[in-house]
Design a protein around this motif. Sequence first.
Motif, PDB file in Angstrom:
ATOM      1  N   GLN A 417       0.862  -1.180   0.000  1.00 43.04           N
ATOM      2  CA  GLN A 417       0.000   0.000   0.000  1.00 43.04           C
ATOM      3  C   GLN A 417       0.899   1.231   0.000  1.00 43.04           C
ATOM      4  N   ASP A 418       0.886   1.993  -1.083  1.00 43.12           N
ATOM      5  CA  ASP A 418       1.793   3.130  -1.191  1.00 43.12           C
ATOM      6  C   ASP A 418       1.252   4.110  -2.212  1.00 43.12           C
ATOM      7  N   ALA A 419       1.747   5.337  -2.112  1.00 41.60           N
ATOM      8  CA  ALA A 419       1.375   6.367  -3.080  1.00 41.60           C
ATOM      9  C   ALA A 419       2.293   6.369  -4.290  1.00 41.60           C
ATOM     10  N   PHE A 420       3.469   5.733  -4.145  1.00 45.22           N
ATOM     11  CA  PHE A 420       4.491   5.824  -5.182  1.00 45.22           C
ATOM     12  C   PHE A 420       5.033   4.446  -5.537  1.00 45.22           C
ATOM     13  N   ARG A 421       5.543   4.358  -6.736  1.00 48.15           N
ATOM     14  CA  ARG A 421       6.260   3.158  -7.145  1.00 48.15           C
ATOM     15  C   ARG A 421       7.576   3.085  -6.382  1.00 48.15           C
ATOM     16  N   THR A 422       7.867   1.912  -5.816  1.00 47.66           N
ATOM     17  CA  THR A 422       9.081   1.692  -5.046  1.00 47.66           C
ATOM     18  C   THR A 422       9.665   0.336  -5.416  1.00 47.66           C
ATOM     19  N   GLU A 423      10.829   0.025  -4.849  1.00 49.46           N
ATOM     20  CA  GLU A 423      11.410  -1.303  -5.027  1.00 49.46           C
ATOM     21  C   GLU A 423      10.481  -2.376  -4.456  1.00 49.46           C
ATOM     22  N   THR A 424       9.693  -2.028  -3.431  1.00 49.40           N
ATOM     23  CA  THR A 424       8.789  -2.992  -2.819  1.00 49.40           C
ATOM     24  C   THR A 424       7.524  -3.178  -3.651  1.00 49.40           C
ATOM     25  N   THR A 425       6.967  -2.104  -4.217  1.00 52.72           N
ATOM     26  CA  THR A 425       5.805  -2.290  -5.100  1.00 52.72           C
ATOM     27  C   THR A 425       6.160  -3.164  -6.291  1.00 52.72           C
ATOM     28  N   ASP A 426       7.400  -3.090  -6.755  1.00 54.36           N
ATOM     29  CA  ASP A 426       7.810  -3.887  -7.911  1.00 54.36           C
ATOM     30  C   ASP A 426       7.747  -5.388  -7.637  1.00 54.36           C
ATOM     31  N   LEU A 427       7.788  -5.788  -6.356  1.00 53.42           N
ATOM     32  CA  LEU A 427       7.730  -7.202  -5.998  1.00 53.42           C
ATOM     33  C   LEU A 427       6.325  -7.665  -5.651  1.00 53.42           C
ATOM     34  N   ALA A 428       5.374  -6.742  -5.537  1.00 55.91           N
ATOM     35  CA  ALA A 428       4.076  -7.039  -4.940  1.00 55.91           C
ATOM     36  C   ALA A 428       3.223  -7.960  -5.798  1.00 55.91           C
ATOM     37  N   VAL A 430      -0.112  -7.611  -5.017  1.00 59.01           N
ATOM     38  CA  VAL A 430      -1.189  -6.628  -5.091  1.00 59.01           C
ATOM     39  C   VAL A 430      -0.626  -5.279  -4.665  1.00 59.01           C
ATOM     40  N   VAL A 431      -0.943  -4.228  -5.411  1.00 55.07           N
ATOM     41  CA  VAL A 431      -0.550  -2.867  -5.054  1.00 55.07           C
ATOM     42  C   VAL A 431      -1.814  -2.042  -4.838  1.00 55.07           C
ATOM     43  N   LEU A 432      -1.871  -1.360  -3.692  1.00 59.48           N
ATOM     44  CA  LEU A 432      -3.009  -0.536  -3.336  1.00 59.48           C
ATOM     45  C   LEU A 432      -2.599   0.931  -3.405  1.00 59.48           C
ATOM     46  N   PRO A 433      -3.234   1.725  -4.279  1.00 59.10           N
ATOM     47  CA  PRO A 433      -2.824   3.126  -4.461  1.00 59.10           C
ATOM     48  C   PRO A 433      -3.339   4.002  -3.323  1.00 59.10           C
ATOM     49  N   ALA A 434      -2.420   4.697  -2.668  1.00 57.30           N
ATOM     50  CA  ALA A 434      -2.772   5.472  -1.486  1.00 57.30           C
ATOM     51  C   ALA A 434      -2.603   6.963  -1.731  1.00 57.30           C
ATOM     52  N   ALA A 435      -3.315   7.737  -0.934  1.00 56.77           N
ATOM     53  CA  ALA A 435      -3.154   9.193  -0.945  1.00 56.77           C
ATOM     54  C   ALA A 435      -1.859   9.562  -0.246  1.00 56.77           C
ATOM     55  N   GLY A 462      -6.594   9.572  -9.684  1.00 60.25           N
ATOM     56  CA  GLY A 462      -7.114   8.284 -10.137  1.00 60.25           C
ATOM     57  C   GLY A 462      -7.990   7.630  -9.101  1.00 60.25           C
ATOM     58  N   ALA A 463      -7.686   6.364  -8.810  1.00 56.19           N
ATOM     59  CA  ALA A 463      -8.476   5.589  -7.853  1.00 56.19           C
ATOM     60  C   ALA A 463      -7.813   5.508  -6.487  1.00 56.19           C
ATOM     61  N   ALA A 464      -6.794   6.320  -6.247  1.00 58.19           N
ATOM     62  CA  ALA A 464      -6.103   6.288  -4.953  1.00 58.19           C
ATOM     63  C   ALA A 464      -7.049   6.667  -3.823  1.00 58.19           C
ATOM     64  N   ARG A 465      -6.840   6.046  -2.656  1.00 55.97           N
ATOM     65  CA  ARG A 465      -7.674   6.295  -1.482  1.00 55.97           C
ATOM     66  C   ARG A 465      -6.798   6.568  -0.268  1.00 55.97           C
ATOM     67  N   GLN A 466      -7.375   7.221   0.730  1.00 61.25           N
ATOM     68  CA  GLN A 466      -6.642   7.484   1.950  1.00 61.25           C
ATOM     69  C   GLN A 466      -6.342   6.184   2.691  1.00 61.25           C
ATOM     70  N   ASP A 467      -5.196   6.145   3.383  1.00 57.35           N
ATOM     71  CA  ASP A 467      -4.783   4.940   4.103  1.00 57.35           C
ATOM     72  C   ASP A 467      -5.882   4.404   5.005  1.00 57.35           C
ATOM     73  N   ILE A 468      -6.516   5.287   5.758  1.00 57.66           N
ATOM     74  CA  ILE A 468      -7.487   4.845   6.753  1.00 57.66           C
ATOM     75  C   ILE A 468      -8.679   4.146   6.092  1.00 57.66           C
ATOM     76  N   SER A 469      -9.060   4.598   4.910  1.00 54.64           N
ATOM     77  CA  SER A 469     -10.157   3.951   4.191  1.00 54.64           C
ATOM     78  C   SER A 469      -9.750   2.577   3.680  1.00 54.64           C
ATOM     79  N   ILE A 470      -8.529   2.466   3.156  1.00 53.56           N
ATOM     80  CA  ILE A 470      -8.060   1.171   2.653  1.00 53.56           C
ATOM     81  C   ILE A 470      -8.018   0.151   3.789  1.00 53.56           C
ATOM     82  N   ILE A 471      -7.509   0.572   4.945  1.00 50.63           N
ATOM     83  CA  ILE A 471      -7.411  -0.331   6.099  1.00 50.63           C
ATOM     84  C   ILE A 471      -8.794  -0.828   6.507  1.00 50.63           C
TER      85      ILE A 471
END
Length: 689
Positions: A417-428, A430-435, A462-471
Amino acid sequence: MSEWTTTTCLRCAVGCGLQQHGEDDRGLVAVRGDPTHPVTRGQACRRGIDETVSGGERVTRPLVREGGDLVATDWDTVLDIIAERFETALRASRDGVAVLGSGQQTNEAAYALGKLARGGFRTRYYDANTTLCMASAVTAYHQTFGSDAPPPTYDDIPAARTHLIWGANPAVAHPVLYRWIAESATDPDSRLIVVDPVDSETAEDADRHVRPEPGTDLALARAVLAALVEADAVDEEFVGRVTTGFDALAARLPSVRAAADTAGVTVETVAALAEAFADPTLVYWGMGVNQNVQGTATARALIDLCLATGNLGPGSGPFSLTGQANSMGARVCSAKGTWPGHRPFEDSDHRDAVAETWGVTAAHLPADPGPGPVGVVDALRHGPVDACWTVATNPVAGMPDASVVRAALKDTFLVVQDAFRTETTDLADVVLPAATWGESEGTVTNMERTVSRVRAATAPPGAARQDISIIAQIANRMGLSLFEHTTPDPEAVFTELAALTAGTSADLSGITYERLDTDGAVRWPAPDGETQGGYRYLTDGDWSFPTPSNLAHFSRGTHDDLAEPTDESYPLTLTTARRADAYNTGVRTRADEADPPVARIHPKTIRAHVPSLESNRAVVESRRGAVESRVERDDAIPPGMVWLPIHHPAVNKLTLPVVDPESAEPNLKQCAVAVSPLESRADDSSRSS
């Protein structure tokens, strides 16, 4: 949106007030200091202003891995996948899901994540990247005072006469705070002393710069205390009235000369440091102290110096410099190392209070806080964890021995769960787009315990959501009735959190959104709607600490060998530190992640260890990996040391995963390395092939 919206900077933990201007079709377009903010009154640093409106590759759609690739999908699809995989893992083991949070979340999101991890999943494998930077300071505070967080506040900085900065570079890491320190240090009869092996930007301003051998900070601190004892400079009245354990510590102290020799400094230097404590002294420290296998013992030794000299009270005391924007909030709110409000994990009454608030039984909660992030990685590799969820953190780049971390995450079901592409999103999987900044509502807590609002100036892309909503949506999709709504109101979550802290040492119960709207910021403990915290543990001239004895405790730690000493194969010591233009793992500030990191090395070191270095390209190698680097000859780095930036994603391939046994914070600051010319490595490779 066309108006300026007030908020709090999420760059570092100073907690500067900002005003932000957003446009829904463009995001944030302008940021400036907020002159009405009671903490910083319009002051801000260039980094905090610039980074909010630039940098990083955004994640704007949910992604799922199909056929080896991450492809865009919808929220219902990814939530169904997560619920099924998490439920399967939890059926196999109550610890089947690991969760890694962040000091970049709001108080509300951190609380919600901990509530789900501990009260929903029931896992002990839950932690946050704050353990990588602040756990040793946290443990030292708890062991000394019975509670976390520094006793002083920003109000004490102008009153101090000696500013002793130890293992930190706030000129780079905390520019606004450093501005206040530097201004106070220029007052008559004031001084700035820096203890750091590196001639840092902060050290360049110092009245005295002490350069111990890397990893010997505990020996130096004990040398200073021994010198104070020899000089009869201990405040015996204060020690006898307010503390316990000093005689046991004094009996274990090394001689001044022996400890000074271990630290690589002169006895005269030790004496000068000891004499500085005669004036009201603030001792600041950072990652150079904490990120060490003896980090807790060293932090406690610095606190011991304050206690022994009576430097506890307005204008003096121990002041750890927090690494991430909301590390303090994560410590208070997230149920990571303690329950919310710093409630002890092992105390049955506190467990009952948490369980009642969350609507679960006390037996439902995990029995201990878990092994820390390095231990989470071990559980990913060897069991019982089958799935991992990371939130606003990049462990593939930020954790030690990063190649092992990468392999462990690659072999598990990974939700990022992140707002940005990272080394960790590249391995995921599932990626959840966050605010991110300027798109989220809530509160944060700065390093001096002050809570203030963060506000959205624009909608997330886009479809990004706040962390608290995703949780909350993950919890509800799994049938866990921890949140009333799938899009919780941050104010309602804060109200629940604040009520749970009532009567604790970190009492937020007198803080409300309405009060924050009126006052701008409130420092805890705030047990009612009128008061707020000042200097901790001091009330009307009387001291009281939440320890069994009601006294502050001296420690007994003594210097031990480095976690990984140099040898013939690896003759140099690596250290890592921040650059002024980068932060955390550099996701938002890297010019090009393909560029090699800059290795700063003293010319004498190059002549002695890499005499054949013809270009500026070299390979830095440890027992765990090798990193191509661009060499910069730099007299500021002591001979025998290699300096690399912590922000580059490749650097932690080298670092050591050994942890402080008391805090579980890893030894990120010193390990043994070798340096060789890139050309010679290429020649060796071609010959072997």
